[in-house]
Design an enzyme around this catalytic site. Sequence first.
Site, PDB file in Angstrom:
ATOM      1  N   TYR A 260      57.183  -1.754  48.848  1.00  0.00           N
ATOM      2  CA  TYR A 260      57.568  -1.333  50.811  1.00  0.00           C
ATOM      3  C   TYR A 260      58.298   0.334  50.863  1.00  0.00           C
ATOM      4  O   TYR A 260      57.966   0.336  51.707  1.00  0.00           O
ATOM      5  CB  TYR A 260      58.488  -2.047  51.275  1.00  0.00           C
ATOM      6  CG  TYR A 260      58.839  -3.657  51.257  1.00  0.00           C
ATOM      7  CD1 TYR A 260      57.431  -3.912  51.506  1.00  0.00           C
ATOM      8  CD2 TYR A 260      59.794  -3.866  52.007  1.00  0.00           C
ATOM      9  CE1 TYR A 260      56.706  -5.099  51.638  1.00  0.00           C
ATOM     10  CE2 TYR A 260      59.397  -5.710  52.032  1.00  0.00           C
ATOM     11  CZ  TYR A 260      58.046  -6.040  52.107  1.00  0.00           C
ATOM     12  OH  TYR A 260      57.863  -7.469  52.429  1.00  0.00           O
ATOM     13  N   GLY A 261      58.739   1.295  49.970  1.00  0.00           N
ATOM     14  CA  GLY A 261      59.006   1.844  50.271  1.00  0.00           C
ATOM     15  C   GLY A 261      58.544   3.025  50.420  1.00  0.00           C
ATOM     16  O   GLY A 261      58.618   4.330  50.958  1.00  0.00           O
TER      17      GLY A 261
ATOM     18  N   CYS B  92      66.498  -5.738  51.689  1.00  0.00           N
ATOM     19  CA  CYS B  92      66.047  -4.563  52.092  1.00  0.00           C
ATOM     20  C   CYS B  92      66.274  -3.830  52.831  1.00  0.00           C
ATOM     21  O   CYS B  92      65.887  -3.944  53.519  1.00  0.00           O
ATOM     22  CB  CYS B  92      64.473  -5.209  51.558  1.00  0.00           C
ATOM     23  SG  CYS B  92      63.142  -3.729  51.596  1.00  0.00           S
ATOM     24  N   ASN B  93      67.127  -2.722  51.909  1.00  0.00           N
ATOM     25  CA  ASN B  93      67.149  -1.759  52.259  1.00  0.00           C
ATOM     26  C   ASN B  93      66.258  -1.071  52.952  1.00  0.00           C
ATOM     27  O   ASN B  93      65.877  -0.897  54.417  1.00  0.00           O
ATOM     28  CB  ASN B  93      67.579  -0.931  51.800  1.00  0.00           C
ATOM     29  CG  ASN B  93      69.208  -1.088  51.179  1.00  0.00           C
ATOM     30  OD1 ASN B  93      70.234  -1.023  52.001  1.00  0.00           O
ATOM     31  ND2 ASN B  93      68.609  -1.793  50.038  1.00  0.00           N
TER      32      ASN B  93
ATOM     33  N   CYS C 252      69.077   0.528  47.337  1.00  0.00           N
ATOM     34  CA  CYS C 252      68.612  -0.253  47.145  1.00  0.00           C
ATOM     35  C   CYS C 252      68.670  -1.438  46.665  1.00  0.00           C
ATOM     36  O   CYS C 252      69.136  -0.999  45.148  1.00  0.00           O
ATOM     37  CB  CYS C 252      66.709   0.624  46.789  1.00  0.00           C
ATOM     38  SG  CYS C 252      65.374  -0.177  45.500  1.00  0.00           S
ATOM     39  N   THR C 253      68.427  -2.351  47.243  1.00  0.00           N
ATOM     40  CA  THR C 253      68.876  -3.813  46.226  1.00  0.00           C
ATOM     41  C   THR C 253      68.002  -3.900  44.693  1.00  0.00           C
ATOM     42  O   THR C 253      68.803  -4.328  44.318  1.00  0.00           O
ATOM     43  CB  THR C 253      68.457  -5.118  47.051  1.00  0.00           C
ATOM     44  OG1 THR C 253      67.056  -5.129  47.281  1.00  0.00           O
ATOM     45  CG2 THR C 253      69.093  -4.707  48.184  1.00  0.00           C
TER      46      THR C 253
HETATM   47  N1  DGL Z   1      64.359  -3.424  47.347  1.00  0.00           N
HETATM   48  C1  DGL Z   1      64.056  -2.889  48.564  1.00  0.00           C
HETATM   49  C2  DGL Z   1      65.410  -1.575  48.737  1.00  0.00           C
HETATM   50  O1  DGL Z   1      66.006  -2.041  49.256  1.00  0.00           O
HETATM   51  C3  DGL Z   1      62.680  -1.451  48.293  1.00  0.00           C
HETATM   52  C4  DGL Z   1      61.412  -2.392  47.205  1.00  0.00           C
HETATM   53  C5  DGL Z   1      60.595  -1.392  47.737  1.00  0.00           C
HETATM   54  O2  DGL Z   1      60.361  -0.211  47.992  1.00  0.00           O
HETATM   55  O3  DGL Z   1      59.434  -1.943  47.308  1.00  0.00           O
HETATM   56  O4  DGL Z   1      64.781  -0.855  49.823  1.00  0.00           O
END
Ligand code: DGL
Length: 300
Positions: A42-43, A74-75, A187-188
């Site tokens: 996602y990042g 997820c942040n 980030c989780t």
């Molecule tokens: N685990 C996600 C977070 O807390 C993001 C990881 C990703 O980039 O997909 O931001």
Amino acid sequence: MDKRPVLFFDSGAGGLPYCRRFRVRNPAETVVYAADRANFPYGSKEREELIRLCTSLVSRIAEIFDPKLAAVVCNTASVSALEALRKSFPGIPFVGTVPAVKPAVLASRKRHIGVLGTSRTIGDPCIAELAARYGPDCAITGIAAPELVDFVERRCDRADREERRSVAASYIEKFRAAGADSVVLGCTHFLFLLDEFKAAAGGRGPAEPALGIYDSVEGVSRRIEALLDEGDLRAETGTAETAGGGLRRETPSGGILLISGSAPSGAVWQKRAEAFGLELRRLADIGPGEYRKTQAAVPL
Ligand code: DGL
């Protein structure tokens, strides 16, 4: 009393430690954890795209499981899509995950904190806003670490202790060099390396005291619990098995680990599901009506 599951979701494995903490604290609740593997990471994505992806994921899962609450563990997704999700699904209470800037700022003696996250999160104004609210005199060093997200998602399970330690230590050294004395795991995914971060952050005599490491795991669980209480949404008090009756196909653990995408789940995900006490399923394989949609009184 509400036996429907609590939904947790992330782009991958990152939110699993959050889900686990909630289950340990609330064994009567059933959970569905969704890893949006098809859209990992996602990042690196833009806000609009994340809104679209998260909305479509929640919509599909809501159709199948009718969750009573959704935790965006997820942040990146939280800072980008939480508001839009709340608007699109007014019937579902949402809990987001934001970097634990507040406790870090409050504890920082040097008035300098570090935040480690994805490019999207580190670039988001929410970090500066949180710091301004709780410690306007506090400097922030933000480090975007997409390569660390990738390491946790794809290689961490197979990496030996030494490699894990040196990976975590390399980021702690950067924060030390910048002058920060508190580091936020924003980030989780980074929770998978919590022990390694803590070990690397240890003190080295009076000249180099220990750095504090901050995360949001406990806070997110408590927020979910508060909303369950406020909305009278708690599952019947009792064992995990009795609460697991909220799903038509009962799982021994009272929890499901769903993965999106067409790629085969692979042994890594099977192991993760076992380690977290969840039953592994591919979202694409779930047939209509396979799971109870609501806590229907009528037998299905
Ligand atoms: N685990 C996600 C977070 O807390 C993001 C990881 C990703 O980039 O997909 O931001």
